[in-house]
Design an enzyme around this catalytic site. Structure first.
Site, PDB file in Angstrom:
ATOM      1  N   THR A   1      -0.061  -4.267  -4.618  1.00 32.54           N
ATOM      2  CA  THR A   1      -0.464  -2.858  -5.001  1.00 32.54           C
ATOM      3  C   THR A   1      -0.591  -2.094  -3.538  1.00 32.54           C
ATOM      4  O   THR A   1      -0.379  -0.969  -3.364  1.00 32.54           O
ATOM      5  CB  THR A   1      -1.507  -2.499  -5.821  1.00 32.54           C
TER       6      THR A   1
ATOM      7  N   ARG B   1      -7.068  -5.700   0.890  1.00 37.18           N
ATOM      8  CA  ARG B   1      -5.762  -5.054   0.315  1.00 37.18           C
ATOM      9  C   ARG B   1      -5.125  -5.860  -0.640  1.00 37.18           C
ATOM     10  O   ARG B   1      -4.712  -7.012  -0.323  1.00 37.18           O
ATOM     11  CB  ARG B   1      -4.542  -4.590   1.301  1.00 37.18           C
TER      12      ARG B   1
ATOM     13  N   ASP C   1      -6.211 -12.218  10.069  1.00 43.62           N
ATOM     14  CA  ASP C   1      -5.846 -13.735  10.322  1.00 43.62           C
ATOM     15  C   ASP C   1      -5.642 -14.013  11.723  1.00 43.62           C
ATOM     16  O   ASP C   1      -6.104 -15.108  11.992  1.00 43.62           O
ATOM     17  CB  ASP C   1      -4.277 -13.560   9.617  1.00 43.62           C
TER      18      ASP C   1
ATOM     19  N   ASP D   1      -1.085  -9.354  11.128  1.00 43.82           N
ATOM     20  CA  ASP D   1      -2.443  -9.330  10.296  1.00 43.82           C
ATOM     21  C   ASP D   1      -3.460  -9.541  11.195  1.00 43.82           C
ATOM     22  O   ASP D   1      -3.893 -10.564  11.578  1.00 43.82           O
ATOM     23  CB  ASP D   1      -2.223 -10.308   9.335  1.00 43.82           C
TER      24      ASP D   1
HETATM   25  C1  PRP Z   1      -6.278  -4.864   7.057  1.00 41.30           C
HETATM   26  C2  PRP Z   1      -7.138  -4.156   8.022  1.00 41.30           C
HETATM   27  C3  PRP Z   1      -7.503  -2.993   7.424  1.00 41.30           C
HETATM   28  C4  PRP Z   1      -6.333  -2.837   6.221  1.00 41.30           C
HETATM   29  C5  PRP Z   1      -5.504  -1.716   6.771  1.00 41.30           C
HETATM   30  O1  PRP Z   1      -7.321  -5.508   6.317  1.00 41.30           O
HETATM   31  O2  PRP Z   1      -8.147  -4.914   8.725  1.00 41.30           O
HETATM   32  O3  PRP Z   1      -8.720  -3.072   6.540  1.00 41.30           O
HETATM   33  O4  PRP Z   1      -5.767  -4.089   6.425  1.00 41.30           O
HETATM   34  O5  PRP Z   1      -4.445  -1.493   5.678  1.00 41.30           O
HETATM   35  P1  PRP Z   1      -4.409  -0.124   4.836  1.00 41.30           P
HETATM   36  O6  PRP Z   1      -4.647   1.175   5.962  1.00 41.30           O
HETATM   37  O7  PRP Z   1      -3.264  -0.031   4.179  1.00 41.30           O
HETATM   38  O8  PRP Z   1      -5.717   0.041   3.871  1.00 41.30           O
HETATM   39  P2  PRP Z   1      -7.082  -6.617   5.045  1.00 41.30           P
HETATM   40  O9  PRP Z   1      -6.838  -5.981   3.795  1.00 41.30           O
HETATM   41  O10 PRP Z   1      -5.871  -7.439   5.530  1.00 41.30           O
HETATM   42  O11 PRP Z   1      -8.174  -7.543   4.926  1.00 41.30           O
HETATM   43  P3  PRP Z   1      -8.859  -8.552   6.062  1.00 41.30           P
HETATM   44  O12 PRP Z   1      -9.574  -7.817   6.955  1.00 41.30           O
HETATM   45  O13 PRP Z   1     -10.018  -9.220   5.054  1.00 41.30           O
HETATM   46  O14 PRP Z   1      -7.967  -9.420   6.303  1.00 41.30           O
HETATM   47  N1  URA Z   2      -3.077  -4.912   7.997  1.00 36.74           N
HETATM   48  C1  URA Z   2      -3.041  -5.571   9.044  1.00 36.74           C
HETATM   49  O1  URA Z   2      -3.845  -6.477   9.462  1.00 36.74           O
HETATM   50  N2  URA Z   2      -1.930  -5.234   9.734  1.00 36.74           N
HETATM   51  C2  URA Z   2      -1.127  -4.356   9.672  1.00 36.74           C
HETATM   52  O2  URA Z   2       0.126  -4.288  10.049  1.00 36.74           O
HETATM   53  C3  URA Z   2      -1.288  -3.616   8.209  1.00 36.74           C
HETATM   54  C4  URA Z   2      -2.414  -3.851   7.588  1.00 36.74           C
END
Ligand code: PRP
Ligand code: URA
Length: 208
Positions: free
Chosen positions: A107, A103, A202, A199
Site C-alpha cells: 500500500t 512503509r 537497507d 532504499d
Molecule cells: C523509508 C524512509 C522513509 C520512508 C519514506 O523508510 O526512511 O521513512 O521510506 O517513504 P514515504 O515518503 O513514501 O513514506 P522505510 O519505510 O523503508 O523503513 P526503514 O527505515 O525501516 O527501512
Molecule cells: N524510501 C527509501 O528508502 N527510498 C526511496 O527511494 C523511497 C522510500
C-alpha cells in the site's frame, strides 16, 4: 511552507557519493551523518540569539549566545537515526525522540510500531529527520503524531525529497518548512525516488 534546497558544494559533493550504487555500507552511513550535520548547520541559521557578557582572561566581552531555545530532534526509524547522530554533534543538548514507521510494501502507507518523544516536546522547536521524503506518508504520519503531542514548531529535514512527497506534506501540514539537500525528479511505480539513492534503511544497515 517553504522548501529549501541546500546547494552547498560540500553537501552536493557528498550527496554524489551517497547516490552511487558502488558506495559501501560504512561510507554510506558516514556520509548520511556528515550531510545531516552540514544541513542542520544551515537549517539552524535563524536560531535566536541573546546578548550576554562574559569575562575573558583580559576583559569583559559582549557576546551573543543561543537564546536557550529548546530543540528536539525526532528521527523516523530506522533511517533517521543516522541523521540524529550527525546533528547531535552540533547541538549536543537537544532532546531526542523516535518514531518507528515502516512503509507497507503493497500500500506504501506508513505503519507505526514505536514512539518515544521528549515529555516537553510541545515547548520545543522540533526537527523531524528522515533521509527520504518519497510519497510523504511517513513524514505526514510523524508530524501528525508530534502535533497530537502538542508540538507547534516543526521543521522537516530530509536528504532527498520527491515532488510528490513535498506536495503531500504541504497539503497536510502547510506551515511545516521542508529542508532538503536535493529535490529529485519523481517516484517510480514502487514509490522509490528517481534517481534517488535506493532504499536508505537497507543501505545504512546493510539489510535487504
Ligand atoms: C523509508 C524512509 C522513509 C520512508 C519514506 O523508510 O526512511 O521513512 O521510506 O517513504 P514515504 O515518503 O513514501 O513514506 P522505510 O519505510 O523503508 O523503513 P526503514 O527505515 O525501516 O527501512
Ligand atoms: N524510501 C527509501 O528508502 N527510498 C526511496 O527511494 C523511497 C522510500
Amino acid at each position: 511552507m517553504t522548501v529549501t534546497v541546500i546547494d552547498h558544494p560540500l553537501i552536493q559533493h557528498k550527496l554524489s557519493i551517497l547516490r552511487d550504487k558502488a558506495t559501501n555500507v560504512r561510507d554510506f552511513r558516514a556520509l548520511c551523518t556528515e550531510i545531516s550535520l552540514l544541513m542542520a548547520f544551515e537549517a539552524m541559521r535563524n536560531l535566536p540569539l541573546e546578548d550576554a557578557q562574559i569575562e575573558t582572561p583580559l576583559a569583559v566581552a559582549k557576546v551573543q549566545r543561543l537564546a536557550g531555545k529548546k530543540l528536539a530532534l525526532v528521527g523516523i526509524l530506522r533511517a533517521g537515526l543516522v541523521m540524529v547522530d550527525g546533528i547531535l554533534s552540533l547541538v549536543p543538548s537537544a532532546r531526542v525522540g523516535h518514531i518507528g514507521l515502516y512503509r507497507d510494501p503493497q500500500t506504501l502507507k506508513p505503519v507505526e510500531y514505536y514512539k518515544k518523544l521528549p515529555s516537553d516536546v510541545a515547548d520545543r522547536d522540533v526537527f523531524v529527520l528522515d533521509p527520504m521524503l518519497a510519497t510523504g506518508g511517513s513524514a505526514v504520519a510523524a508530524i501528525d503524531i508530534l502535533k497530537e503531542h502538542g508540538a507547534k514548531s516543526i521543521k522537516l529535514l530530509c536528504i532527498i525529497g520527491a515532488p510528490e512527497g513535498i506536495d503531500v506534506v504541504h497539503a497536510h501540514h502547510p506551515e511545516v518548512d521542508i529542508i532538503l539537500a536535493a529535490r529529485d525528479a519523481r517516484l517510480n511505480e514502487k514509490g522509490y525516488i528517481l534517481p534517488g539513492l535506493g532504499d536508505a534503511g537497507d543501505r545504512i544497515y546493510g539489510t535487504r
